[in-house]
Design an enzyme around this catalytic site. Structure first.
Site: not given
Ligand code: FAD
Ligand code: SIN
Length: 530
Positions: A239, A383, A115, A348, A287
């Site tokens: 993104h 990032r 990437e 993103h 990015r």
């Molecule tokens: P999240 O997975 O967002 O979880 C948040 C949790 O908090 C959820 O359960 C939600 O319900 C809960 N929550 C929020 N507010 C409240 C509240 N008030 N009360 C109770 N619960 C609450 N990163 C990579 O490293 N590689 C990738 O390939 C990649 N692809 C991506 C593709 C997309 C489309 C997106 C949007 C992001 C991508 N990212 C990627 C970024 C990565 O997915 C996220 O940064 C990561 O998953 C965040 O995880 P987290 O556990 O911090 O939060």
């Molecule tokens: C992607 O698959 O392009 C997202 C990867 C990331 O957010 O790190």
């Protein structure tokens, strides 16, 4: 209800912390909506880790700091990157079926894709739907664990602190959360010796975002209101390649499409344009560079979108590498093996957040934070792709280890006040919530987007002040709903982003302003103190 530890959020960060704690402690995991509603389930590209024979930690560290425009904290970058291979091993133990490829000796290695910003192939993945595989494996392990209670359908409103104790102590100690039961409309106090925020980002503050509906910055806003510092909130990542489609508004086209040879093309001239913006790294520049280049092409040529084209690769190769995206696009009448994909940049990732140290501790005693809601020092001003799931695993484990280590020093929670509903009634004007949501997201997109100016930031700040009166008035008079909780947090997040952006008098990484186009010699965090 009293628990040992409360975790708010059931994504990669929250569930990793829960599994780390559950060997010894009873853990309650609360989640808004469903247990799979966060960004984790949507992740496509994969997880970055040094696993290739020719790759080194030093190279991954350097790539992370180059992408982050030097704002990263080196100690954190080293901490996370050196733990990445262990994080991948742990996910394999939990059953994540990462793709493999045959090696020269006839054996099998993990398949590594590439990437933007990475100098080597180092992204492990499960096709183009890595997040779903990771979310499912973590959730299964959590559901099977007798010490973990999972409570979906709980929208947390605010942290319970010293000022909510029945016998007022005035301390900044955090004792848990007030949470709305989305089914009954009742607000419950959940208390614990330690609380972990794992609530994800604030992407939905923007009109166009790849993030899911619930990414409204709740944890960041809750921590800020309780008195914790937040940092680098101006560093919102866009993104480069979100699908441009009038019906499907937030479907990501993974960066791995460019990693596997995809070209960015100006649909007017039919020519690749990245050579004018970053002649060496082209489509695989970090990015911020690629998103700004697309934004510039769109504005200069009056386009609606640019094209991402991988149709020069063999059709079988494309279908095999990107089965989810291929299916989704076919459903919309786009055959990516033969046609280019229309794409635009969209918000993103939230690089800033609640300030934490290497153990996930925040400023407030008893409060930890992990994952996208934090600013750990890993990402700096931008990032590096696929470093964020990695951050969730490393900090989820680190916070769990610190809580277990410190356990004897954590007091039991005192009795706390019940949620007071004596002065509120049911809302009779839900339209205000919808109107304000739309307004915030639109002015943030137009005034606080990829390219900024002080004048536009000041306009946004003015709008935020006006809306703040309305939203606080509404919050003070009506019973809470998830929509209202989210609106309040969205506005709070917008305020933190704009204030941080106005603080930074330079262009660095994701913060690009026409009024201060130069980068200052010294990289400094923007730290807001409540
Ligand atoms: P999240 O997975 O967002 O979880 C948040 C949790 O908090 C959820 O359960 C939600 O319900 C809960 N929550 C929020 N507010 C409240 C509240 N008030 N009360 C109770 N619960 C609450 N990163 C990579 O490293 N590689 C990738 O390939 C990649 N692809 C991506 C593709 C997309 C489309 C997106 C949007 C992001 C991508 N990212 C990627 C970024 C990565 O997915 C996220 O940064 C990561 O998953 C965040 O995880 P987290 O556990 O911090 O939060
Ligand atoms: C992607 O698959 O392009 C997202 C990867 C990331 O957010 O790190």
């Amino acid at each position: 209800m009293i628990h040992d530890v409360i975790i708010v959020g059931s994504g990669a960060a929250g569930l990793t912390a829960a599994l780390g704690l559950a060997e010894k402690l009873k853990v309650l995991v609360l989640a808004k909506g469903t247990l799979t509603g966060g960004s984790t389930a949507h992740a496509q590209g994969g997880i970055a880790a040094v696993l290739d024979a020719g790759d080194t930690f030093e190279d991954h560290i350097r790539d992370t700091m180059v992408a982050g425009a030097g704002l990263n904290r080196q100690e954190t970058v080293e901490f996370v990157i050196e733990r990445a291979p262990h994080a991948i091993d742990r996910l394999i133990e939990l059953g994540v079926p990462f793709n493999t490829a045959k090696n020269a000796d006839g054996g099998e290695n993990l398949h590594l894709t590439r990437e933007g910003g990475h100098s080597h192939r180092r992204i492990v993945h499960v096709d183009d739907a890595t997040g779903w595989a990771v979310q499912s494996a973590l959730l299964k392990a959590a559901e099977d664990h007798p010490n973990i209670t999972l409570l979906p359908g709980r929208s947390c409103i605010d942290l319970i602190t010293g000022r909510h104790e029945l016998r007022y102590s005035g301390s900044g100690r955090v004792w848990g959360v007030y949470a709305l039961d989305e089914a009954t409309g009742k607000v419950e106090a959940h208390t614990a010796r330690a609380t972990v925020l794992a609530t994800g980002g604030a992407g939905r503050v923007y009109q166009f975002s790849t993030a899911p509906r619930g990414a409204t910055g709740d944890g960041i806003a809750m921590a800020w209101r309780a008195g914790a510092r937040v940092s680098n909130m101006e560093m919102m990542q866009f993104h480069p390649t979100c699908l441009y489609n009038l019906e499907v508004k937030n479907f990501l086209i993974t960066e791995a499409v460019r990693g596997e040879g995809g070209h960015l093309i100006n649909p007017r001239s039919g020519k690749r344009f990245m050579e004018f913006y970053d002649p060496e790294r082209l489509e695989l520049a970090p990015r911020d560079v690629v998103a700004r280049a697309i934004d510039s092409e769109i504005k200069r040529f009056g386009l609606d979108y640019v094209h991402l084209d991988i149709s020069h690769q063999p059709p079988e190769f494309v279908r095999e590498h990107f089965p989810t995206i291929y299916e989704k696009l076919m459903g919309l009448g786009i055959d990516m093996t033969r046609q280019p994909i229309p794409v635009v940049p969209a918000q993103h990732y939230t690089c800033g957040g609640v300030l934490i140290d290497l153990t996930g501790r925040t400023d407030l005693p008893g409060l930890y934070a992990v994952g996208e809601c934090t600013e750990s020092g890993l990402h700096g001003a931008n990032r590096l792709a696929s470093n964020s799931l990695l951050e969730c695993f490393v900090f989820g484990e680190a916070a769990a280890a610190d809580i277990l280590d410190q356990w004897d020093a954590f007091d039991a929670p005192p009795p706390v006040k019940a949620w007071d509903e004596s002065r509120v009634t049911n809302s009779d004007e839900e339209v205000i919530i919808k109107q304000n949501w739309t307004e915030i997201r639109r002015f943030m997109w137009n005034y606080v987007g990829i390219v900024r100016t002080t004048k536009r930031l000041e306009r946004a700040q003015h709008r935020i002040k006006l809306l703040n009166h309305e939203v606080e008035d509404y919050y003070g008079h009506f019973r809470v709903t998830t929509d209202l909780i989210e609106l309040r947090n969205l506005l709070q997040s917008a305020d933190l982003i704009v204030r941080s952006a106005l603080h930074r008098h330079e262009s660095r990484g994701l913060h690009y302003t026409l009024d201060y186009p130069e980068t200052l010699p010294e990289a400094r965090d923007t730290v807001l103190v409540p």
